[in-house]
Design a protein around this motif. Structure first.
Motif, short mmCIF file in Angstrom:
data_model
loop_
_atom_site.label_atom_id
_atom_site.label_comp_id
_atom_site.label_asym_id
_atom_site.label_seq_id
_atom_site.Cartn_x
_atom_site.Cartn_y
_atom_site.Cartn_z
N ASN A 80 7.35 -3.35 13.33
CA ASN A 80 6.39 -3.48 14.42
C ASN A 80 5.48 -2.26 14.49
N VAL A 81 6.06 -1.08 14.41
CA VAL A 81 5.29 0.17 14.50
C VAL A 81 4.30 0.25 13.34
N THR A 82 4.75 -0.07 12.14
CA THR A 82 3.88 -0.03 10.97
C THR A 82 2.72 -1.03 11.12
N GLY A 83 3.03 -2.22 11.62
CA GLY A 83 2.00 -3.23 11.84
C GLY A 83 1.01 -2.82 12.92
N THR A 84 1.50 -2.23 13.99
CA THR A 84 0.63 -1.79 15.08
C THR A 84 -0.28 -0.65 14.60
N ARG A 85 0.26 0.22 13.81
CA ARG A 85 -0.52 1.33 13.24
C ARG A 85 -1.66 0.78 12.38
N ALA A 86 -1.34 -0.19 11.53
CA ALA A 86 -2.36 -0.80 10.66
C ALA A 86 -3.42 -1.53 11.50
N TYR A 87 -2.97 -2.20 12.55
CA TYR A 87 -3.90 -2.92 13.41
C TYR A 87 -4.84 -1.95 14.14
N ALA A 88 -4.32 -0.84 14.62
CA ALA A 88 -5.15 0.17 15.27
C ALA A 88 -6.19 0.72 14.29
N LYS A 89 -5.78 0.96 13.05
CA LYS A 89 -6.72 1.43 12.02
C LYS A 89 -7.84 0.43 11.81
N LYS A 90 -7.46 -0.85 11.76
CA LYS A 90 -8.44 -1.92 11.55
C LYS A 90 -9.44 -1.96 12.72
N LEU A 91 -8.94 -1.85 13.94
CA LEU A 91 -9.81 -1.88 15.11
C LEU A 91 -10.77 -0.69 15.12
N LEU A 92 -10.29 0.44 14.66
CA LEU A 92 -11.13 1.65 14.66
C LEU A 92 -12.30 1.55 13.68
N LYS A 93 -12.25 0.62 12.75
CA LYS A 93 -13.35 0.44 11.79
C LYS A 93 -14.54 -0.29 12.42
N SER A 94 -14.35 -0.85 13.59
CA SER A 94 -15.41 -1.58 14.26
C SER A 94 -16.54 -0.63 14.64
N LYS A 95 -17.77 -1.06 14.37
CA LYS A 95 -18.94 -0.23 14.68
C LYS A 95 -19.28 -0.24 16.16
#
Length: 187
Positions: A80-95
């Motif tokens: 869960n932690v690894t998935g949440t970390r990846a999801y946060a990274k993905k969201l941060l790519k939003s312009k």
């Protein structure tokens, strides 16, 4: 003479099915008993339904004893932690992102990035039956989810990680509860 072999085959099939059903029922019994005990001991943080659904999501749980379920719960938390970390990274790519939301997500990413090695340490300590160390590590990871959520709440913003943080908190509580049960039984 031909009815006897088919009757024997039917009997063997029936007994095999009965044995398999009873073996699975016994394993599910360990899951249900563990979740019932965890929910009773920490009703605020451990939901019986969440516990059962989480543990049963791992196919290895069907053959696990309490100690095995503890390791499974920590590994579910790590996933869960690894998935949440990846999801946060993905969201941060939003312009197009509010600067405040972006700052909160960066804080959450840092918290979850720190949680990954902490969970590796927790697994190592768990395997060595150093339950006090596991408790400290899991408590630290549990704090990551609440700290992450608090960042959004302070400004009245909706957290894009709310559901993930809730799951991470509950998985942490579940793992902590199992570790507490094991530590009491090892004394």
């Amino acid at each position: 003479m031909s009815p006897c072999p088919s009757l024997s085959l039917l009997l063997v099939f029936f007994l095999t099915s009965l044995h398999a059903a009873s073996a699975d029922g016994g394993a599910n019994c360990v899951i249900h008993e563990t979740c019932q005990k965890c929910a009773q001991e920490d009703p605020t943080n451990v939901s019986y339904k969440f516990c059962v659904a989480s543990l049963e999501s791992n196919p290895n749980s069907r053959r696990a004893d309490l100690r095995g379920l503890g390791l499974i719960s920590i590994k579910l938390l790590r996933h869960n932690v690894t998935g949440t970390r990846a999801y946060a990274k993905k969201l941060l790519k939003s312009k197009k992102m509010d600067p405040f939301i972006k700052a909160c997500l960066q804080d959450c990413l840092e918290l979850y990035s720190d949680a990954v090695p902490t969970l590796k340490e927790a697994i190592r300590a768990y395997k060595d039956e150093k339950y006090r160390d596991v408790n400290i590590d899991l408590s630290s990871v549990m704090d990551a989810s609440t700290t992450c959520e608090d960042g959004f709440t302070e400004k009245g913003a909706a957290s894009p990680l709310a559901e993930r943080n809730k799951d991470e908190f509950q998985l942490s509580a579940l793992a902590l509860s199992i570790v507490t049960i094991l530590s009491r039984s090892s004394h």
